[in-house]
Design a protein around this motif. Structure first.
Motif, mmCIF file in Angstrom:
data_model
loop_
_atom_site.group_PDB
_atom_site.id
_atom_site.type_symbol
_atom_site.label_atom_id
_atom_site.label_comp_id
_atom_site.label_asym_id
_atom_site.label_seq_id
_atom_site.Cartn_x
_atom_site.Cartn_y
_atom_site.Cartn_z
ATOM 1 N N LEU A 69 -5.867 -3.209 10.405
ATOM 2 C CA LEU A 69 -5.234 -2.044 9.325
ATOM 3 C C LEU A 69 -3.834 -2.620 9.694
ATOM 4 C CD1 LEU A 69 -4.610 0.243 7.602
ATOM 5 C CD2 LEU A 69 -4.657 1.053 10.029
ATOM 6 N N LYS A 70 -3.409 -3.418 10.419
ATOM 7 C CA LYS A 70 -2.389 -3.216 11.133
ATOM 8 C C LYS A 70 -1.054 -4.824 10.162
ATOM 9 C CE LYS A 70 0.961 -4.308 14.599
ATOM 10 N NZ LYS A 70 0.812 -4.596 16.011
ATOM 11 N N ALA A 71 -2.625 -5.670 9.745
ATOM 12 C CA ALA A 71 -2.280 -6.953 9.354
ATOM 13 C C ALA A 71 -1.489 -6.621 8.236
ATOM 14 C CB ALA A 71 -2.947 -8.030 9.097
ATOM 15 N N LEU A 72 -2.611 -5.906 7.347
ATOM 16 C CA LEU A 72 -2.632 -5.628 5.750
ATOM 17 C C LEU A 72 -1.184 -4.214 5.540
ATOM 18 C CD1 LEU A 72 -5.175 -4.243 2.928
ATOM 19 C CD2 LEU A 72 -3.308 -2.880 3.440
ATOM 20 N N LEU A 73 -0.854 -3.680 6.466
ATOM 21 C CA LEU A 73 0.359 -2.761 5.815
ATOM 22 C C LEU A 73 1.910 -3.303 6.614
ATOM 23 C CD1 LEU A 73 -0.644 0.700 8.795
ATOM 24 C CD2 LEU A 73 -1.143 0.018 6.410
ATOM 25 N N ARG A 74 1.671 -4.449 7.613
ATOM 26 C CA ARG A 74 2.557 -5.300 7.562
ATOM 27 C C ARG A 74 2.897 -6.103 6.805
ATOM 28 N NH1 ARG A 74 0.976 -8.859 11.014
ATOM 29 N NH2 ARG A 74 1.880 -7.653 12.939
ATOM 30 N N GLU A 75 2.091 -6.740 5.911
ATOM 31 C CA GLU A 75 1.989 -7.890 4.704
ATOM 32 C C GLU A 75 2.915 -6.981 3.155
ATOM 33 O OE1 GLU A 75 -0.975 -8.895 1.881
ATOM 34 O OE2 GLU A 75 -1.418 -8.942 3.755
ATOM 35 N N ARG A 76 2.071 -5.836 2.999
ATOM 36 C CA ARG A 76 2.878 -4.694 2.466
ATOM 37 C C ARG A 76 4.291 -3.702 2.687
ATOM 38 N NH1 ARG A 76 -3.380 -2.652 -0.063
ATOM 39 N NH2 ARG A 76 -3.792 -4.039 -0.692
ATOM 40 N N GLU A 77 4.658 -4.126 4.030
ATOM 41 C CA GLU A 77 5.577 -3.402 4.097
ATOM 42 C C GLU A 77 5.262 -1.930 4.350
ATOM 43 O OE1 GLU A 77 8.120 -5.544 1.539
ATOM 44 O OE2 GLU A 77 9.595 -6.221 3.496
ATOM 45 N N VAL A 78 4.974 -1.552 5.257
ATOM 46 C CA VAL A 78 4.882 -0.200 4.627
ATOM 47 C C VAL A 78 5.187 0.719 6.354
ATOM 48 C CG1 VAL A 78 2.596 2.019 5.030
ATOM 49 C CG2 VAL A 78 2.446 -0.046 3.510
ATOM 50 N N GLY A 79 6.579 1.380 6.193
ATOM 51 C CA GLY A 79 6.784 1.903 7.351
ATOM 52 C C GLY A 79 6.576 3.857 7.399
ATOM 53 N N THR A 80 6.435 3.753 6.048
ATOM 54 C CA THR A 80 5.638 5.263 6.019
ATOM 55 C C THR A 80 4.322 5.375 6.038
ATOM 56 O OG1 THR A 80 7.825 6.440 5.128
ATOM 57 C CG2 THR A 80 6.299 7.844 5.229
ATOM 58 N N LEU A 81 3.264 6.071 6.640
ATOM 59 C CA LEU A 81 2.472 6.167 6.735
ATOM 60 C C LEU A 81 1.580 7.870 6.987
ATOM 61 C CD1 LEU A 81 -0.747 4.112 6.997
ATOM 62 C CD2 LEU A 81 -0.247 3.800 9.371
ATOM 63 N N THR A 82 0.796 7.557 5.935
ATOM 64 C CA THR A 82 -0.179 9.428 6.247
ATOM 65 C C THR A 82 -1.591 8.677 6.957
ATOM 66 O OG1 THR A 82 1.175 10.196 4.798
ATOM 67 C CG2 THR A 82 -0.884 10.834 5.096
ATOM 68 N N VAL A 83 -2.100 8.973 7.721
ATOM 69 C CA VAL A 83 -3.459 9.298 8.194
ATOM 70 C C VAL A 83 -4.381 10.380 8.009
ATOM 71 C CG1 VAL A 83 -4.778 8.027 9.877
ATOM 72 C CG2 VAL A 83 -2.405 7.461 9.813
ATOM 73 N N LYS A 84 -5.289 10.248 7.758
ATOM 74 C CA LYS A 84 -6.204 11.272 7.518
ATOM 75 C C LYS A 84 -7.719 11.193 7.862
ATOM 76 C CE LYS A 84 -5.769 14.562 4.190
ATOM 77 N NZ LYS A 84 -4.514 15.153 4.890
#
Length: 394
Positions: A335-350
């Motif tokens: 998950l961390k690698a995917l979010l870094r690759e997509r440059e996700v800074g605003t993350l909503t977790v449900k």
């Protein structure tokens, strides 16, 4: 606030000096309370200042339920703020009563009068009953402050001794908190649910306010059970008598969409499609996920999880829709690698059906970048799964 001394202090608040103090404290900052109290005690009795500061704090807390205009005119006790119905929910319930032809209601366990106010504003006359003298005095003061004394009679009495025969409806809101906090056993309510049900059976119409977590098997056969959410938060359940026996309903405020159950079988489990729907909490509590799944042409991601998945986007007030881009086995490193690759800074977790806390996810993956994403932690066909995507467009 309880006992004779507090009742005397409360009465002093209704006098001109108390009213002037309350007006002066309308917008005060609780962080400055010590300095404010010291200043006010130079010109006013210490007990009156303490009572006014306490009331000002309660009014500020009550704004969330009653709105600023009403809250700053009303009077509260700590329990009264905690247990009062949100004004939007009370107004909805009062309108249902009015539509049923109800013209006079016995409001038993009325508290500080929040429901009585809603009923009176719907044109219904109310007998508001509470056994606590201070609480009854607050209800009486609220009726006067809001100009509703012609429609609200307040009586300090034991509700079990009230003759409800002159009224065409009964409303009961039993106390569901005790000295140790929230009470989950309906028979430990004050008065017990069984007593409230008997009182309801004697009236042409009745509404009993209960905790949303009540087991369905505890609902009497002749009652309609309605779960109400406001702004996405489940606020209460109501047992209605004299309406639709056996019905199960979910009502969503502020829009007022209302879904009635049709005793559908549980939806089938199917693979995750392009869209995932998160049903409103009232829909889940009312056991109406199957009705929503049918509307959406969808199925469940897991037989124990109230997430509906479908291949097409259909608008519905009963569920929030997410467009799913990725389905991965639960793995924080991936998950961390995917979010870094997509440059996700605003993350909503449900989450639903996962023991992992959203804050822990955010701490571990350290989102950074200009983009946003939603991660739904759940089970898919029994396996811990991460579904990644974002809110679906209309």
């Amino acid at each position: 606030m309880g006992g004779v001394t507090d009742l005397a202090a409360f009465t002093a608040l209704l006098a001109p000096e108390g009213q002037a103090l309350l007006d002066a404290l309308r917008d005060y900052d609780p962080a400055q309370e010590l300095a404010v109290a010291s200043r006010l005690r130079r010109d006013h009795p210490a007990e009156l200042v303490s009572a006014a500061l306490g009331q000002a704090r309660l009014r500020q807390r009550a704004v969330a339920k009653f709105g600023a205009e009403d809250a700053h005119r009303m009077y509260f006790t700590p329990n009264g703020v905690e247990q009062s119905t949100r004004a939007s929910v009370g107004a909805y319930r009062a309108e249902r009563m009015r539509a049923l032809g109800v013209r006079a209601v016995a409001d038993l366990c009325s508290g500080i009068g929040g429901d009585a106010i809603a009923l009176a504003r719907a044109g219904i006359s109310v007998l508001a009953v509470d056994r606590d003298p201070l609480t009854a005095e607050a209800a009486r003061a609220n009726a006067a402050a809001l100009g509703l004394t012609d429609l609200i009679e307040v009586r300090c009495a034991d509700v079990t001794e009230i003759d409800t025969s002159p009224y065409d409806a009964v409303f009961v809101d039993p106390a569901r908190r005790g000295g140790r906090g929230r009470i989950f056993d309906p028979e430990a309510y004050s008065p017990p649910l069984s007593w409230a049900v008997e009182a309801a059976r004697k009236a042409p119409h009745a509404a009993l306010k209960i905790a949303p977590g009540i087991p369905h098997e505890a609902v009497p056969d002749e009652a309609e059970a309605e779960w109400i959410s406001d702004g996405g938060d489940v606020k209460e359940a109501v047992l209605w008598f004299g309406t639709e026996p056996g019905a199960r309903r979910a009502t969503l405020l502020p829009g007022g969409a209302s879904l009635t159950g049709r005793a559908l079988p549980d939806p089938a489990v199917r693979p995750v499609g392009r869209y995932l729907y998160e049903p409103d909490g009232a829909v889940i509590r009312a056991h109406l996920v199957a009705e929503v799944a049918e509307q959406l042409g969808g199925g469940l991601v897991d037989e124990t999880i109230a997430y509906v998945t479908a291949d097409e986007l259909r608008p519905t007030p009963y569920a929030a829709a997410y467009e799913i881009t990725d389905e991965l086995p639960f793995n924080l490193k991936k998950l961390k690698a995917l979010l870094r690759e997509r440059e996700v800074g605003t993350l909503t977790v449900k989450k639903r059906g996962s023991a992992v806390e959203p804050e822990e996810i955010r701490r571990r993956v350290k989102p950074k970048g200009p983009n946003s994403a939603t991660v739904l932690l759940t089970r898919v066909a029994g396996a811990p799964t991460m579904l990644i995507g974002g809110p679906a467009g209309g």
